[in-house]
Design an enzyme around this catalytic site. Structure first.
Site, PDB file in Angstrom:
ATOM      1  N   THR A  66       0.842  -1.194   0.000  1.00  0.00           N
ATOM      2  CA  THR A  66       0.000   0.000   0.000  1.00  0.00           C
ATOM      3  C   THR A  66       0.881   1.250   0.000  1.00  0.00           C
ATOM      4  O   THR A  66       2.070   1.173  -0.313  1.00  0.00           O
ATOM      5  CB  THR A  66      -0.988  -0.030   1.194  1.00  0.00           C
ATOM      6  OG1 THR A  66      -1.956   1.016   1.038  1.00  0.00           O
ATOM      7  CG2 THR A  66      -0.281   0.138   2.528  1.00  0.00           C
ATOM      8  N   ASN A  67       0.318   2.413   0.322  1.00  0.00           N
ATOM      9  CA  ASN A  67       1.105   3.650   0.377  1.00  0.00           C
ATOM     10  C   ASN A  67       0.569   4.549   1.486  1.00  0.00           C
ATOM     11  O   ASN A  67      -0.350   4.174   2.212  1.00  0.00           O
ATOM     12  CB  ASN A  67       1.087   4.354  -0.986  1.00  0.00           C
ATOM     13  CG  ASN A  67      -0.319   4.716  -1.395  1.00  0.00           C
ATOM     14  OD1 ASN A  67      -0.972   5.538  -0.759  1.00  0.00           O
ATOM     15  ND2 ASN A  67      -0.822   4.076  -2.440  1.00  0.00           N
ATOM     16  N   ARG A  68       1.113   5.755   1.602  1.00  0.00           N
ATOM     17  CA  ARG A  68       0.853   6.604   2.771  1.00  0.00           C
ATOM     18  C   ARG A  68      -0.386   7.487   2.650  1.00  0.00           C
ATOM     19  O   ARG A  68      -0.624   8.339   3.505  1.00  0.00           O
ATOM     20  CB  ARG A  68       2.082   7.480   3.037  1.00  0.00           C
ATOM     21  CG  ARG A  68       3.270   6.668   3.564  1.00  0.00           C
ATOM     22  CD  ARG A  68       4.505   7.544   3.714  1.00  0.00           C
ATOM     23  NE  ARG A  68       4.167   8.840   4.257  1.00  0.00           N
ATOM     24  CZ  ARG A  68       4.670  10.003   3.839  1.00  0.00           C
ATOM     25  NH1 ARG A  68       5.543  10.013   2.864  1.00  0.00           N
ATOM     26  NH2 ARG A  68       4.308  11.132   4.391  1.00  0.00           N
ATOM     27  N   ALA A  80      -4.431   7.560  -4.409  1.00  0.00           N
ATOM     28  CA  ALA A  80      -3.069   7.100  -4.676  1.00  0.00           C
ATOM     29  C   ALA A  80      -3.170   5.620  -5.041  1.00  0.00           C
ATOM     30  O   ALA A  80      -3.111   4.739  -4.177  1.00  0.00           O
ATOM     31  CB  ALA A  80      -2.185   7.324  -3.454  1.00  0.00           C
TER      32      ALA A  80
END
Ligand code: PMT
Length: 211
Positions: free
Chosen positions: A21-23, A88
C-alpha cells in the site's frame, strides 16, 4: 453537477494477511468530496481503505484494490460531469496472490509485480463530450514538468501538481499546496492552506472552466 471523486490508497494483496500500500490517508480526496457536496453538487466518493468518518450526504463506494477501484470508477464515470482522481492508486501488484499465510523460509524472498491498470488514462480515453477530467500528480522531482506530461498523456482538462517530498503538505498532512495546471496552459498556485480550503479553490476554478 454529478461529481465523482476518488480518495485514499489501494491495497494489493500478497497473501491472506499481507499487502502492498502507500501513505495516503484520504484527507485530500474527502476534503474535495465534502467541498463539492457543500457547493451543491451530487457527489460519489470511491474510496480506498481509510480511517476517516463516512461523510454525510455523499454516496460512498468503498474499494480495496486498484482493480476494484478501476471497476467502480469506470462503471460510474460516463454519467459524471466532473471526475477528480485524487486516490493514490498502486502502479504495481503482486503477480501471484498466495491463498493462505505465506510461510517464512530460509533466505531472501523475491516478489514479482505486474502493472495495474492506469484508471485515469482509461478515463481519458473514454471521456464523454463536456466531461471535466481532473488528475493529481504526486511528485518528488521535476514537479511541474512531470505533472504537465501526465496532463497531456492522460488527456486531462486539469492536473494538480502535488509536491509529496515535503512532510508539511501532501501525504497525511492536514494542509496542502498544489499548482493547478490547465490543458489550455493556465496555471494557479493554491495554498499552503487546509486541505478543505485547497479543495474549495480547485473546485471553483475547475467548475468555472466548464461553464
Ligand atoms: O490522502 P492524503 O494523505 O490526503 O494525501 C493526498 C495525496 C498526496 C495522495 C493527493 O494529494 C495526491 O497527490 N494524489 C495522487 C496520488 C498519485 O497516485 O499520483 P500519481 O502521480 O502516481 O498518479 C497520477 C494520477 O493517475 C493520479 O490522479 C492517480 O489517481 C491516477 N492513477 C495512478 C495510478 C493508477 N494505476 N491509476 C490511476 O488512475
Amino acid at each position: 453537477m454529478k461529481v465523482l471523486v476518488t480518495a485514499g490508497p489501494t491495497r494489493e494483496k500478497i497473501d491472506a494477511v499481507r499487502f502492498l500500500t502507500n501513505r495516503s490517508t484520504g484527507k485530500m480526496g474527502y476534503a474535495l468530496a465534502e467541498a463539492a457536496r457543500d457547493a451543491g453538487h451530487e457527489v460519489t466518493l470511491v474510496s480506498g481503505p481509510v480511517a476517516l468518518a463516512v461523510p454525510r450526504g455523499i454516496t460512498l463506494v468503498p474499494v480495496e484494490s486498484a482493480a476494484e477501484m478501476a471497476e467502480a470508477v469506470k462503471e460510474r464515470a460516463p454519467q459524471m460531469a466532473l471526475v477528480i482522481m485524487c486516490a493514490a492508486v498502486a502502479d504495481y501488484r503482486p503477480k501471484l496472490v498466495v491463498a493462505g499465510k505465506m510461510k517464512k523460509r530460509e533466505g531472501d524472498l523475491v516478489l514479482e509485480l505486474e502493472r495495474t491498470e492506469d484508471i485515469l488514462k482509461s478515463l481519458g480515453r473514454m471521456k464523454p463530450d463536456g466531461q471535466l477530467l481532473v488528475g493529481f500528480a504526486a511528485e518528488t522531482d521535476d514537479l511541474l514538468a512531470n505533472a504537465a506530461e501526465k496532463l497531456e498523456k492522460k488527456n486531462l482538462d486539469w492536473i494538480c501538481a502535488n509536491d509529496v517530498g515535503r512532510s508539511d503538505i501532501g501525504f497525511g498532512s492536514d494542509e496542502n499546496c498544489v499548482t493547478l495546471l490547465g490543458r489550455d496552459g493556465r496555471r494557479y498556485g493554491i495554498g499552503p492552506d487546509t486541505k478543505r480550503a485547497v479543495a474549495e479553490a480547485i473546485l471553483e476554478i475547475v467548475t468555472d472552466s466548464g461553464q
